[in-house]
Design an enzyme around this catalytic site. Structure first.
Site, PDB file in Angstrom:
ATOM      1  N   ASP A   1       0.837  -1.198   0.000  1.00  0.00           N
ATOM      2  CA  ASP A   1       0.000   0.000   0.000  1.00  0.00           C
ATOM      3  C   ASP A   1       0.871   1.246   0.000  1.00  0.00           C
ATOM      4  OD1 ASP A   1      -2.368   1.862   1.209  1.00  0.00           O
ATOM      5  OD2 ASP A   1      -3.186  -0.017   0.408  1.00  0.00           O
TER       6      ASP A   1
ATOM      7  N   HIS B   1      -3.302   6.006   4.051  1.00  0.00           N
ATOM      8  CA  HIS B   1      -4.064   4.819   3.658  1.00  0.00           C
ATOM      9  C   HIS B   1      -3.455   3.559   4.267  1.00  0.00           C
ATOM     10  CE1 HIS B   1      -5.841   1.998   0.546  1.00  0.00           C
ATOM     11  NE2 HIS B   1      -6.872   2.801   0.742  1.00  0.00           N
TER      12      HIS B   1
ATOM     13  N   SER C   1     -11.269  -1.045   0.064  1.00  0.00           N
ATOM     14  CA  SER C   1      -9.896  -0.953   0.566  1.00  0.00           C
ATOM     15  C   SER C   1      -9.777  -1.441   2.003  1.00  0.00           C
ATOM     16  CB  SER C   1      -9.404   0.494   0.527  1.00  0.00           C
ATOM     17  OG  SER C   1      -8.676   0.784  -0.635  1.00  0.00           O
TER      18      SER C   1
END
Length: 567
Positions: free
Chosen positions: A238, A309, A513
């Protein structure tokens, strides 16, 4: 937490779904496409080789093709490619062998002989002015390999099928940004509705906002108190990580929650620098594992759409599997874009590392679950020949007993979204299939934004999830109303919520996600649970480095999740 899982109880993979026509690609703004040297392939405008079918829409890097490193070392194959590209005025910049480009990969070089590499295209010397377009180059290569006699097999066909576009993948996250967001069905039409946050709330899709977490960090058992050989490991590919008190610092102690992979990060950086410098396009490159803004981000102080994220995903694992470990690997830019060549390199290197660890008995290098919160729409979604490189690498990893979990995407469509759609690929029946995860609302209903279809094999909560967020991030947005003297301390002010002040260290966010890592964490927790419950069973032993045992323990963990669901 809500998890519904059906994959391990399916005896065989289902036939790959046939998309009902050209449904389009996830929306990428011109700014994002240009930033990464990309193009959007449109079916109505696509150049075609003789006999080729019109493609579905996709996004790709304009000046690179994905070519296996072993093919680049075959003089005859390189000469054939050069001859084919001459017909469209293009040529390849053949890179040096991978070891020279990424010396940190020396221990696994034999395993990486077939890794697909981003090979730069350039205008051929003496050719008239022409656009550098990887799709046109690919069509020229496929046209040259097409036999004049339909009954005759051409040896180059096998090599040609291994060459593909370097797709631009996007994070499967709701950002609430009307400039970059995608499907108006799933996320609200910013042109007609104006308020992306409001439309997101209507569709149960929350862009990140700061929240307060009142619960303490989940208790983490000391490694010496665990009656097993090691902790299960989740590899998160990620944006990398930022500091957070719940997560600790990577490798700060031998039993840290977070770990990183310096050799792989160095290889990613070297390969991206090579492509940038050779191709002449000044796109951002990744360096190291820290989640820092790309240098091309706006100078107005707004937070990048996907910064934090990876930290958010690591926090999901910390909450649901506190006794696991997270190996953070940075492959995603802070604008949410992933270059396919980087994803493939990361999967290939991880697989090589795990295979070496299994062979040598080095349990610290093992990985049990890989979490992928990203994806793209392929130009030929029903044809394994064109997604074969990604499929082969994923199958190579699952064959070692590593569960691969991929987000299903947020376009509210049934069109196959890759790599998640590999969950139902035909042509092989591995013991451990990839798991594709759609998003649920907190009440258990399917989130409106989530993709769906026969290729989605699991569901987990992905709407309005609360998790860790970097506490050192405070963007330029301000509260609508602030009351108090100009020199007031923060605790004396009265104000409405500051939408991008994350000093509290937590956020609420939505997207598949976050459904994918939740299921990945559930798998890690199940691996540990069965190891504790069955200490004498070799098939549950986390310390075992036997490949067949690794596959069996992962399969049992998947079934365990299904048992929890049925209960």
């Amino acid at each position: 937490m809500l998890v519904h899982f059906s994959g391990p109880r399916d005896e065989q993979r289902q036939p790959r779904p046939q998309p009902p026509g050209n449904l389009g690609a996830p929306y990428l703004s011109p700014v994002l496409v240009n930033r990464h040297g990309g193009r959007v392939l449109l079916p109505s405008a696509a150049a075609l080789a003789p006999g080729a079918r019109p493609p579905s829409a996709t996004a790709y890097r304009a000046n690179t093709l994905l070519i296996p490193d072993s093919l680049l070392r075959k003089p005859d194959a390189v000469a054939a490619l050069d001859q084919a590209l001459a017909t469209v005025g293009l040529a390849l910049e053949i890179p040096a062998p991978l070891l020279e480009s990424a010396p940190s990969l020396r221990p696994w070089l034999r395993e990486l002989a077939d890794v697909p590499r981003a090979v730069v295209l350039k205008v051929r010397e003496g050719a008239p002015p022409t656009a550098v377009d990887a799709w046109v180059a690919l069509q020229a290569i496929r046209a040259a390999a097409r036999p004049a006699d339909p009954g005759r097999t051409v040896a180059a066909d096998a090599d040609t099928a291994r060459i593909g576009l370097d797709h631009l993948l996007g994070a499967a996250t709701i950002t609430g940004d009307p400039i970059s967001e995608g499907n108006p069905i799933s996320e609200g039409n910013p042109i007609s509705e104006g308020n992306s946050a409001g439309s997101g709330a209507y569709f149960s899709s929350t862009a990140r906002i700061p929240v307060e977490m009142l619960a303490p960090a989940p208790r983490r058992t000391h490694i010496k108190a665990l009656p097993v050989g090691r902790r299960p490991v989740i590899a998160v590919l990620d944006t990398g990580i930022r500091p957070h008190e719940w997560l600790g610092m990577p490798d700060a102690d031998p039993d840290s929650f977070l770990t990183v992979d310096d050799p792989l990060q160095a290889a990613i950086h070297h390969e991206e620098v090579r492509v940038r410098d050779t191709g002449g396009l000044d796109f951002p490159v990744l360096e190291g594992y820290w989640d820092v803004p790309d240098p091309v981000e706006p100078s107005v102080g707004a937070l990048p759409t996907h910064i934090g994220h990876g930290t958010f995903i690591a926090g999901i694992a910390r909450q649901h599997a506190p006794d696991a470990r997270v190996r953070s690997i940075r492959i995603m830019h802070t604008d949410g874009i992933v270059h396919e060549s980087v994803l493939l390199l990361a999967i290939a290197v991880l697989t090589a590392q795990i295979r070496s660890a299994l062979a040598s008995g080095e349990t610290e290098a093992l990985v049990d679950v890989v979490s992928l919160s990203l994806g793209y729409f392929d130009e030929y979604p029903a044809d394994l020949a064109y997604t074969g490189q990604l499929a082969a690498l994923v199958d190579g990893m699952t064959d070692l007993g590593v569960a691969v979990v991929a987000a299903a995407g947020n376009q509210a469509t049934t069109q196959p979204y890759f790599p998640a759609a590999l969950a139902t690929q035909p042509g092989s029946d591995p013991v451990l299939p990839l798991i594709s995860v759609g998003a649920l609302n907190p009440n258990g209903s399917k989130a409106m934004f989530s993709n769906d279809g026969s290729w989605v094999t699991a569901w987990a909560t992905g709407a309005s999830v609360v998790s860790t967020y970097p506490s050192d991030l405070n963007g330029s947005h301000e509260p609508m109303i602030t009351a108090g003297p100009p020199d007031s301390r923060l605790h004396r002010l009265r104000e409405t919520l500051d939408p991008d002040d994350f000093r509290g260290g937590f956020a609420v966010w939505s997207g598949t996600s976050f459904a994918a890592p939740l299921l990945a964490a559930a798998l890690a927790a199940a691996l540990l649970e069965q190891a504790v419950r069955h200490p004498g069973d070799p098939a549950c032993d986390l310390a075992s480095t036997d490949r067949l045992t690794a596959r069996e323990r992962a399969t049992r963990a998947l079934r365990r999740i299904g048992e929890h669901e049925d209960a």
